[in-house]
Design a protein around this motif. Sequence first.
Motif, PDB file in Angstrom:
ATOM      1  N   HIS A 167      51.286  35.293  70.667  1.00  0.00           N
ATOM      2  CA  HIS A 167      51.739  36.655  70.904  1.00  0.00           C
ATOM      3  C   HIS A 167      51.542  36.966  72.382  1.00  0.00           C
ATOM      4  CE1 HIS A 167      52.382  37.909  66.758  1.00  0.00           C
ATOM      5  NE2 HIS A 167      51.251  37.316  66.423  1.00  0.00           N
ATOM      6  N   ALA A 222      56.236  40.916  73.069  1.00  0.00           N
ATOM      7  CA  ALA A 222      56.217  42.263  72.505  1.00  0.00           C
ATOM      8  C   ALA A 222      57.604  42.897  72.614  1.00  0.00           C
ATOM      9  CB  ALA A 222      55.190  43.120  73.227  1.00  0.00           C
ATOM     10  N   ASP A 266      48.046  32.977  67.454  1.00  0.00           N
ATOM     11  CA  ASP A 266      48.031  33.443  66.076  1.00  0.00           C
ATOM     12  C   ASP A 266      48.067  32.223  65.169  1.00  0.00           C
ATOM     13  OD1 ASP A 266      48.661  34.378  63.510  1.00  0.00           O
ATOM     14  OD2 ASP A 266      49.855  36.045  64.268  1.00  0.00           O
ATOM     15  N   GLN A 308      56.065  34.656  71.109  1.00  0.00           N
ATOM     16  CA  GLN A 308      56.704  35.883  70.640  1.00  0.00           C
ATOM     17  C   GLN A 308      56.273  37.039  71.541  1.00  0.00           C
ATOM     18  OE1 GLN A 308      57.760  36.798  66.534  1.00  0.00           O
ATOM     19  NE2 GLN A 308      56.239  38.432  66.572  1.00  0.00           N
ATOM     20  N   ASP A 347      53.384  46.440  69.195  1.00  0.00           N
ATOM     21  CA  ASP A 347      53.256  45.014  68.918  1.00  0.00           C
ATOM     22  C   ASP A 347      51.942  44.455  69.455  1.00  0.00           C
ATOM     23  OD1 ASP A 347      55.659  45.006  67.643  1.00  0.00           O
ATOM     24  OD2 ASP A 347      56.767  43.967  69.213  1.00  0.00           O
ATOM     25  N   VAL A 348      51.570  43.276  68.948  1.00  0.00           N
ATOM     26  CA  VAL A 348      50.337  42.613  69.370  1.00  0.00           C
ATOM     27  C   VAL A 348      50.363  42.381  70.879  1.00  0.00           C
ATOM     28  CG1 VAL A 348      48.947  40.531  69.160  1.00  0.00           C
ATOM     29  CG2 VAL A 348      50.053  41.492  67.134  1.00  0.00           C
TER      30      VAL A 348
END
Length: 452
Positions: A126, A94, A119, A92, A99-100
């Motif tokens: 991430h 950013a 995560d 995933q 965002d992370v």
Amino acid sequence: MRRIGSRWWRWRGILSPAVRAVGESEHSAFLDDRALRYVEARESKRDGAVVTESRVVGLVTQDFTRAGGVGTVSRWLASTLSAAGWTVRVFQLAEHSSDVGAKSLIRPSSLKAPMMRWDEAAGLYHVGAWAAELEFMRYLPRRQLTGALDQCDVVQVVGGSPALGYAASRSTAPLFLQMATFIAWERPSATRHLRGVRRAWSRVNTPPATWVEGRALHAARAVFIENDEVRIELDSRGIRGIHAPPGIDTNHFIPGQGPARREYILSVGRLSESRKGYERMLASYAELRRIMPTAPPLLLAGKGALSPSVVRLITELKLHPHVQVRGDIPSGDLVTLIQGAAAFWMTSFEEGLGLSAVEAMACGVPVVATDTAGTRVVVTSDVGALVDQNPFIPLEFATATAEVLAAGARLRTAARARAVSRFDTDVAIRPYLDAYEAAIGRGSDSGAEWRT
């Protein structure tokens, strides 16, 4: 057909040095021990027996854990590929500076954060971005991401537009894109509600993001597309498009059991998204009540909240007694909510496909929608109605809805049949599997035909 303007060529001279500089300046990859546990052997001999491990697909997206079309398609692909025997690793990236892993220009402390982290709770990686306030920077390759994707058999990118594919373009694994539209097509309707600096900032970010889209498309082995308009654009660029609209679980989205109580007209979508056209939906409903005083109430459901201007319009049109709003509907309640609808409404300015309409059809609910590239694929006259996008939308939408409500069971049966035959998961996943197997040397690509 809408074209992506050639005027964006001038951004190439500006962006190319920036792309190289970012790629060369990144620190070494951060992968903790838990992340590394996903490195599998391909095929090995154990105690004299041949053990074949599952193939690995790296799924790159920005919205895996969020509501919306991209998140829905990403999660559908992950679960379906996993059920088909593939190991799926989700990355995933950013999407916002908050965002992370995102490294913000205005938050120096964020520069110390690792670019990529595992995560455990979400079951995904991430992946951050440098200078994440700048849209095109979120689409650039990262050395850490490239290294992780190199361990996959194929890479599948899911994005509303193809721009995100550029982040995966340096991997040695075959790259596939899944897209619904182009940034230049979608941006005007998505930013209709913005004013001042925010609207200007969106316009500034569009040209470089458009340039990145072109780089991503030319890096892909193939592009999975949802509608005819995108296919025509890709054909003009000499890029291969495979017609592969995402599917749904038609064993989950089913008509209600027993005599159905059709209590309302339903719309499901992100309530804050201006692209969904809630103002003209309310104008259409006001017109429907004028020509059909006994019309069912209108239920607006989805994530988030309506904008203040839409809320004011409900009052101005004196629709308060007849319009209900339900935000943040639990996913477990969605099927029951759809089953109780007399008709499903979609008044979007632009749609790549419109999966919520497919879900409604699978539940036996006819659809009335504005004519977009995506809804044209989903909705036919035997399952509902398409309404041209013209100044007379309220009247035409109301008239079409009155006819759909009068048609009753005939449309409901046809809607369910079309959803099952065209958008069931088993049908929809086939082009992906065929393309993957062809890319890694097993089987042959089906070369899916374009059909409506």
